[in-house]
Design a protein around this motif. Structure first.
Motif, PDB file in Angstrom:
ATOM      1  N   PRO A  48       0.795  -1.230   0.000  1.00 38.34           N
ATOM      2  CA  PRO A  48       0.000   0.000   0.000  1.00 38.34           C
ATOM      3  C   PRO A  48       0.828   1.282   0.000  1.00 38.34           C
ATOM      4  O   PRO A  48       0.277   2.353  -0.276  1.00 38.34           O
ATOM      5  CB  PRO A  48      -0.831  -0.131   1.290  1.00 38.34           C
ATOM      6  N   ASP A  49       2.112   1.210   0.308  1.00 39.16           N
ATOM      7  CA  ASP A  49       2.947   2.412   0.295  1.00 39.16           C
ATOM      8  C   ASP A  49       3.562   2.685  -1.075  1.00 39.16           C
ATOM      9  O   ASP A  49       4.332   3.636  -1.232  1.00 39.16           O
ATOM     10  CB  ASP A  49       4.069   2.297   1.327  1.00 39.16           C
ATOM     11  N   ILE A  50       3.242   1.852  -2.069  1.00 42.85           N
ATOM     12  CA  ILE A  50       3.799   2.036  -3.412  1.00 42.85           C
ATOM     13  C   ILE A  50       2.659   2.184  -4.417  1.00 42.85           C
ATOM     14  O   ILE A  50       1.749   1.347  -4.466  1.00 42.85           O
ATOM     15  CB  ILE A  50       4.703   0.856  -3.816  1.00 42.85           C
ATOM     16  N   LYS A  51       2.723   3.223  -5.202  1.00 43.02           N
ATOM     17  CA  LYS A  51       1.749   3.446  -6.273  1.00 43.02           C
ATOM     18  C   LYS A  51       2.424   3.169  -7.611  1.00 43.02           C
ATOM     19  O   LYS A  51       3.600   3.469  -7.788  1.00 43.02           O
ATOM     20  CB  LYS A  51       1.234   4.892  -6.233  1.00 43.02           C
ATOM     21  N   VAL A  52       1.676   2.596  -8.545  1.00 46.58           N
ATOM     22  CA  VAL A  52       2.213   2.274  -9.865  1.00 46.58           C
ATOM     23  C   VAL A  52       1.479   3.089 -10.931  1.00 46.58           C
ATOM     24  O   VAL A  52       0.261   2.961 -11.085  1.00 46.58           O
ATOM     25  CB  VAL A  52       2.080   0.771 -10.189  1.00 46.58           C
ATOM     26  N   ASN A  53       2.216   3.923 -11.626  1.00 47.85           N
ATOM     27  CA  ASN A  53       1.686   4.558 -12.831  1.00 47.85           C
ATOM     28  C   ASN A  53       2.083   3.679 -14.011  1.00 47.85           C
ATOM     29  O   ASN A  53       3.267   3.359 -14.162  1.00 47.85           O
ATOM     30  CB  ASN A  53       2.274   5.960 -13.015  1.00 47.85           C
ATOM     31  N   TRP A  54       1.114   3.284 -14.838  1.00 48.10           N
ATOM     32  CA  TRP A  54       1.448   2.348 -15.889  1.00 48.10           C
ATOM     33  C   TRP A  54       0.985   2.834 -17.253  1.00 48.10           C
ATOM     34  O   TRP A  54      -0.015   3.528 -17.392  1.00 48.10           O
ATOM     35  CB  TRP A  54       0.891   0.958 -15.598  1.00 48.10           C
ATOM     36  N   THR A  55       1.773   2.421 -18.252  1.00 48.90           N
ATOM     37  CA  THR A  55       1.471   2.695 -19.652  1.00 48.90           C
ATOM     38  C   THR A  55       1.470   1.372 -20.383  1.00 48.90           C
ATOM     39  O   THR A  55       2.385   0.559 -20.225  1.00 48.90           O
ATOM     40  CB  THR A  55       2.525   3.621 -20.277  1.00 48.90           C
ATOM     41  N   ARG A  56       0.437   1.153 -21.209  1.00 51.35           N
ATOM     42  CA  ARG A  56       0.318  -0.119 -21.921  1.00 51.35           C
ATOM     43  C   ARG A  56       0.360   0.116 -23.424  1.00 51.35           C
ATOM     44  O   ARG A  56      -0.284   1.025 -23.966  1.00 51.35           O
ATOM     45  CB  ARG A  56      -0.998  -0.800 -21.530  1.00 51.35           C
ATOM     46  N   ASN A  57       1.133  -0.741 -24.113  1.00 54.00           N
ATOM     47  CA  ASN A  57       1.134  -0.757 -25.575  1.00 54.00           C
ATOM     48  C   ASN A  57       1.753  -2.078 -26.007  1.00 54.00           C
ATOM     49  O   ASN A  57       2.236  -2.850 -25.179  1.00 54.00           O
ATOM     50  CB  ASN A  57       1.926   0.423 -26.145  1.00 54.00           C
ATOM     51  N   GLY A  58       1.727  -2.357 -27.298  1.00 52.59           N
ATOM     52  CA  GLY A  58       2.392  -3.540 -27.806  1.00 52.59           C
ATOM     53  C   GLY A  58       3.888  -3.442 -27.571  1.00 52.59           C
ATOM     54  O   GLY A  58       4.448  -2.343 -27.472  1.00 52.59           O
ATOM     55  N   THR A  59       4.546  -4.603 -27.495  1.00 48.88           N
ATOM     56  CA  THR A  59       5.975  -4.605 -27.175  1.00 48.88           C
ATOM     57  C   THR A  59       6.779  -3.788 -28.180  1.00 48.88           C
ATOM     58  O   THR A  59       7.652  -2.999 -27.798  1.00 48.88           O
ATOM     59  CB  THR A  59       6.504  -6.048 -27.119  1.00 48.88           C
ATOM     60  N   SER A  60       6.512  -3.966 -29.466  1.00 51.27           N
ATOM     61  CA  SER A  60       7.275  -3.227 -30.484  1.00 51.27           C
ATOM     62  C   SER A  60       7.093  -1.724 -30.320  1.00 51.27           C
ATOM     63  O   SER A  60       8.061  -0.949 -30.408  1.00 51.27           O
ATOM     64  CB  SER A  60       6.836  -3.660 -31.888  1.00 51.27           C
ATOM     65  N   ALA A  61       5.855  -1.304 -30.053  1.00 45.16           N
ATOM     66  CA  ALA A  61       5.586   0.123 -29.859  1.00 45.16           C
ATOM     67  C   ALA A  61       6.295   0.649 -28.616  1.00 45.16           C
ATOM     68  O   ALA A  61       6.872   1.746 -28.620  1.00 45.16           O
ATOM     69  CB  ALA A  61       4.088   0.375 -29.764  1.00 45.16           C
ATOM     70  N   LEU A  62       6.268  -0.128 -27.545  1.00 43.35           N
ATOM     71  CA  LEU A  62       6.946   0.292 -26.325  1.00 43.35           C
ATOM     72  C   LEU A  62       8.456   0.397 -26.548  1.00 43.35           C
ATOM     73  O   LEU A  62       9.110   1.314 -26.028  1.00 43.35           O
ATOM     74  CB  LEU A  62       6.664  -0.699 -25.196  1.00 43.35           C
TER      75      LEU A  62
END
Length: 324
Positions: A48-62
């Motif tokens: 609970p002390d860690i927040k995750v900001n995440w971005t999703r895309n295909g592997t090639s795009a990432l």
């Protein structure tokens, strides 16, 4: 006196708040959006002390984004969770991944993680043999496919298009009893690899092909939907995409990033993998209903560092064999 007590209370509140302040890490992932959200939610609930900001895309795009960030000297993610090891092997070779020698890999097959402990498989998306149960018989070996009766009747995704098929190519060519001879044998039977796992699944499910070389989930979902197909893990083993997790060497949140890795490799994290419909890599955690258990299959690994160095050559040799 009252003022002193008020000041003390204020300081105590500030100390308490600082101790419980959220640390934020950034994740780049190729997981489907609903799975990515489930993964992040489960991790945050456990931490609970860690927040995750995440971005999703295909592997090639990432990876295209990552290359631009690296060139600009402005790398955003602390952690990567992407489909295949080849891209992570490339990042490792260029010094962009942090080693985590203490990662909790006890019990894991050594084929599931990098020998230098820079990335770690989190699940097994295996590639084996699907067959149409109405027109074909099950086989035991990859080489059992190479018979005249199967001329033109094996659906094979192309590693020039599909990441899973490229991973499979590297696994098979580095397995002595299979090797490039297997692909030469497919070409001799007028097999033309093309596209990805989707079209190959449709071909075997419809009877246009007797066999297909595809990932487990495609076969088993088609079977669950009523198609006359089943899945075989050949005796030599199956290749697998482990959806590896890695920590960037530029992270300023190394301990929090390590906790994310720890969670994915933990019992709880592996149970989440199964609940999301994939085969967990941690022995003792059951696969989803209808899926082969990990203990019933041999995993074919390969040296990712060598694969990164030889990737262009392997793709060219594949294209030469099939005239692509």
């Amino acid at each position: 006196m009252k003022l002193s007590m008020l000041a003390l209370a204020t300081v105590s509140t500030l100390v308490f708040t600082a101790a419980h302040a959220e640390e934020t890490i950034t994740l780049y992932t190729s997981q489907p959006p609903e799975q990515a959200q489930e993964t992040v939610d489960a991790f945050e609930a456990a931490n609970p002390d860690i927040k995750v900001n995440w971005t999703r895309n295909g592997t090639s795009a990432l990876m295209n984004v990552m290359r631009a960030e690296i060139e600009a000297g402005n790398i955003q993610p602390d952690v990567l969770l992407v489909a295949d090891p080849i891209n992570l092997g490339t990042l490792k070779a260029d010094g962009h991944l942090m080693a985590y020698p203490e990662a909790p890999v006890d019990g894991y097959d050594k084929a599931a993680y990098d020998k230098d402990m820079t990335f770690f498989g989190t699940k097994a998306i295996t590639t084996g043999i699907a067959y149409n149960t109405e027109i074909a018989e099950p086989v035991e070996s990859w080489n059992d496919l190479l018979v005249e009766d199967n001329r033109g009747m094996i659906a094979v995704p192309s590693p020039l298009y599909s990441g899973a098929a490229l991973n499979h190519l590297h696994a098979l060519i580095n397995t002595p009893e299979i090797g490039w001879d297997f692909y030469e044998g497919l070409n001799d039977l007028d097999i033309v690899p093309e596209g990805g796992n989707g079209p190959a699944t449709k071909a075997v499910a419809s009877g246009m092909a007797k066999y297909a070389i595809i990932v487990d989930a495609n076969t088993l979902r088609a079977k669950a939907d009523g198609s006359p197909v089943d899945y075989i893990a050949p005796q030599e083993g199956v290749s697998f995409i482990g959806e590896p997790v890695a920590i960037m060497s530029t992270t300023e949140h190394a301990e929090a990033a390590k906790k994310f890795v720890d969670f994915l490799l933990s019992q709880e994290g592996q149970e989440l993998v199964a609940a999301q419909g994939n085969i967990p890599l941690l022995p003792g955690v059951a696969a989803p209903e209808g899926y082969p258990d990990l203990s019933s299959m041999k995993l074919i690994g390969y040296d990712v560092d060598d694969a990164v160095k030889n990737n262009d050559q392997a793709r060219e040799q594949f294209a030469d064999i099939f005239g692509l």
